[in-house]
Design a protein around this motif. Sequence first.
Motif, PDB file in Angstrom:
ATOM      1  N   GLU A   1     -27.995   8.413  17.330  1.00 54.96           N
ATOM      2  CA  GLU A   1     -26.887   9.325  17.707  1.00 54.96           C
ATOM      3  C   GLU A   1     -26.171   9.881  16.424  1.00 54.96           C
ATOM      4  OE1 GLU A   1     -23.833   7.717  20.121  1.00 54.96           O
ATOM      5  OE2 GLU A   1     -25.204   6.582  21.666  1.00 54.96           O
ATOM      6  N   HIS A   2     -25.947   9.304  15.334  1.00 60.01           N
ATOM      7  CA  HIS A   2     -25.416   9.683  14.260  1.00 60.01           C
ATOM      8  C   HIS A   2     -26.208  10.925  13.613  1.00 60.01           C
ATOM      9  CE1 HIS A   2     -22.426   9.709  11.090  1.00 60.01           C
ATOM     10  NE2 HIS A   2     -23.319   9.504  10.131  1.00 60.01           N
ATOM     11  N   VAL A   3     -27.522  10.646  13.743  1.00 59.37           N
ATOM     12  CA  VAL A   3     -28.421  11.696  13.156  1.00 59.37           C
ATOM     13  C   VAL A   3     -28.310  12.870  13.910  1.00 59.37           C
ATOM     14  CG1 VAL A   3     -30.965  12.227  13.044  1.00 59.37           C
ATOM     15  CG2 VAL A   3     -30.178  10.283  12.320  1.00 59.37           C
ATOM     16  N   ALA A   4     -28.091  12.936  15.219  1.00 62.28           N
ATOM     17  CA  ALA A   4     -28.077  13.856  16.162  1.00 62.28           C
ATOM     18  C   ALA A   4     -26.701  14.695  15.825  1.00 62.28           C
ATOM     19  CB  ALA A   4     -28.087  13.705  17.749  1.00 62.28           C
ATOM     20  N   TYR A   5     -25.805  13.984  15.683  1.00 58.24           N
ATOM     21  CA  TYR A   5     -24.406  14.376  15.158  1.00 58.24           C
ATOM     22  C   TYR A   5     -24.351  15.217  13.953  1.00 58.24           C
ATOM     23  CZ  TYR A   5     -19.709  14.550  12.999  1.00 58.24           C
ATOM     24  OH  TYR A   5     -18.626  15.086  12.202  1.00 58.24           O
ATOM     25  N   LEU A   6     -25.129  14.428  12.885  1.00 59.49           N
ATOM     26  CA  LEU A   6     -25.202  15.278  11.573  1.00 59.49           C
ATOM     27  C   LEU A   6     -26.103  16.544  11.595  1.00 59.49           C
ATOM     28  CD1 LEU A   6     -25.604  11.993   9.254  1.00 59.49           C
ATOM     29  CD2 LEU A   6     -23.610  13.498   9.338  1.00 59.49           C
ATOM     30  N   GLU A   7     -27.098  16.480  12.231  1.00 61.72           N
ATOM     31  CA  GLU A   7     -27.993  17.498  12.496  1.00 61.72           C
ATOM     32  C   GLU A   7     -27.235  18.914  13.044  1.00 61.72           C
ATOM     33  OE1 GLU A   7     -31.080  15.856  14.641  1.00 61.72           O
ATOM     34  OE2 GLU A   7     -32.299  15.502  12.775  1.00 61.72           O
ATOM     35  N   ALA A   8     -26.398  18.406  14.340  1.00 63.05           N
ATOM     36  CA  ALA A   8     -25.445  19.431  14.798  1.00 63.05           C
ATOM     37  C   ALA A   8     -24.383  20.064  13.845  1.00 63.05           C
ATOM     38  CB  ALA A   8     -24.729  18.907  15.957  1.00 63.05           C
ATOM     39  N   VAL A   9     -23.982  19.202  12.912  1.00 60.78           N
ATOM     40  CA  VAL A   9     -22.839  19.411  11.852  1.00 60.78           C
ATOM     41  C   VAL A   9     -23.430  20.594  10.731  1.00 60.78           C
ATOM     42  CG1 VAL A   9     -21.462  19.039   9.934  1.00 60.78           C
ATOM     43  CG2 VAL A   9     -21.492  17.475  12.140  1.00 60.78           C
ATOM     44  N   LEU A  10     -24.856  20.087  10.448  1.00 63.33           N
ATOM     45  CA  LEU A  10     -25.510  21.056   9.432  1.00 63.33           C
ATOM     46  C   LEU A  10     -25.797  22.520   9.927  1.00 63.33           C
ATOM     47  CD1 LEU A  10     -28.182  18.895   7.777  1.00 63.33           C
ATOM     48  CD2 LEU A  10     -26.680  20.404   6.790  1.00 63.33           C
ATOM     49  N   LYS A  11     -25.833  22.502  11.284  1.00 62.74           N
ATOM     50  CA  LYS A  11     -26.313  23.768  11.952  1.00 62.74           C
ATOM     51  C   LYS A  11     -25.113  24.767  12.299  1.00 62.74           C
ATOM     52  CE  LYS A  11     -30.397  22.309  14.002  1.00 62.74           C
ATOM     53  NZ  LYS A  11     -31.120  21.654  15.569  1.00 62.74           N
ATOM     54  N   SER A  12     -23.676  23.963  12.178  1.00 66.36           N
ATOM     55  CA  SER A  12     -22.781  24.685  12.583  1.00 66.36           C
ATOM     56  C   SER A  12     -21.721  25.497  11.759  1.00 66.36           C
ATOM     57  CB  SER A  12     -21.601  23.335  13.283  1.00 66.36           C
ATOM     58  OG  SER A  12     -21.045  22.816  12.222  1.00 66.36           O
ATOM     59  N   GLY A  13     -22.081  25.903  10.794  1.00 69.06           N
ATOM     60  CA  GLY A  13     -21.354  26.880   9.893  1.00 69.06           C
ATOM     61  C   GLY A  13     -20.608  26.098   8.733  1.00 69.06           C
ATOM     62  N   PRO A  14     -19.268  26.468   8.385  1.00 70.82           N
ATOM     63  CA  PRO A  14     -18.874  25.906   7.173  1.00 70.82           C
ATOM     64  C   PRO A  14     -18.691  24.430   7.261  1.00 70.82           C
ATOM     65  CG  PRO A  14     -17.655  28.225   8.026  1.00 70.82           C
ATOM     66  CD  PRO A  14     -18.536  27.498   8.922  1.00 70.82           C
TER      67      PRO A  14
END
Length: 168
Positions: A107-120
């Motif tokens: 779950e944490h990996v999925a969260y971090l991947e989403a953050v990396l894709k999300s902009g600033p």
Amino acid sequence: LALIATHAPLRFLRFRRDVVQVWISLQPKHLVGEWREEDRTCILQHEYVSDHSTSAIEIAGTIVHEAMHARLCALGFMATKENRARHERACLRAELAFARRVPAAKEHVAYLEAVLKSGPLYASDSDANVGRFNAIREALGAASLSPWLVRRVFAWVDEQEAGGRKDR
């Protein structure tokens, strides 16, 4: 720290070399971790660390993230306004690489991947300062201090947020 030592022993050795101390401190709610280069300190936000909904992998990941700031500084790559976004991406990638090594961290990996894709990936310096002042307000409001002193400190905080400075 045991999670880091177990799943990323090389990172743990670098952490021990680059980071002098870890503090748990009152920080703005949006600032769960901070690297302070002048005394090589990793600072973690008290409420984040003590919240039962914060997992050990999240705390370890935050430490890895801040330790990557330490590593970059030790290599001579200091964070500046011009390169802060790049610095944050490198630290987030280090946190993600660590999380991928921990079997229970999907779950944490999925969260971090989403953050990396999300902009600033970072707040501006002025946003961070406003957050610090808000943390001061919260701490003072919860303390049993003289109402006069609390009003004076709030007035000072308001002056700082406005960018003004009244010297007496």
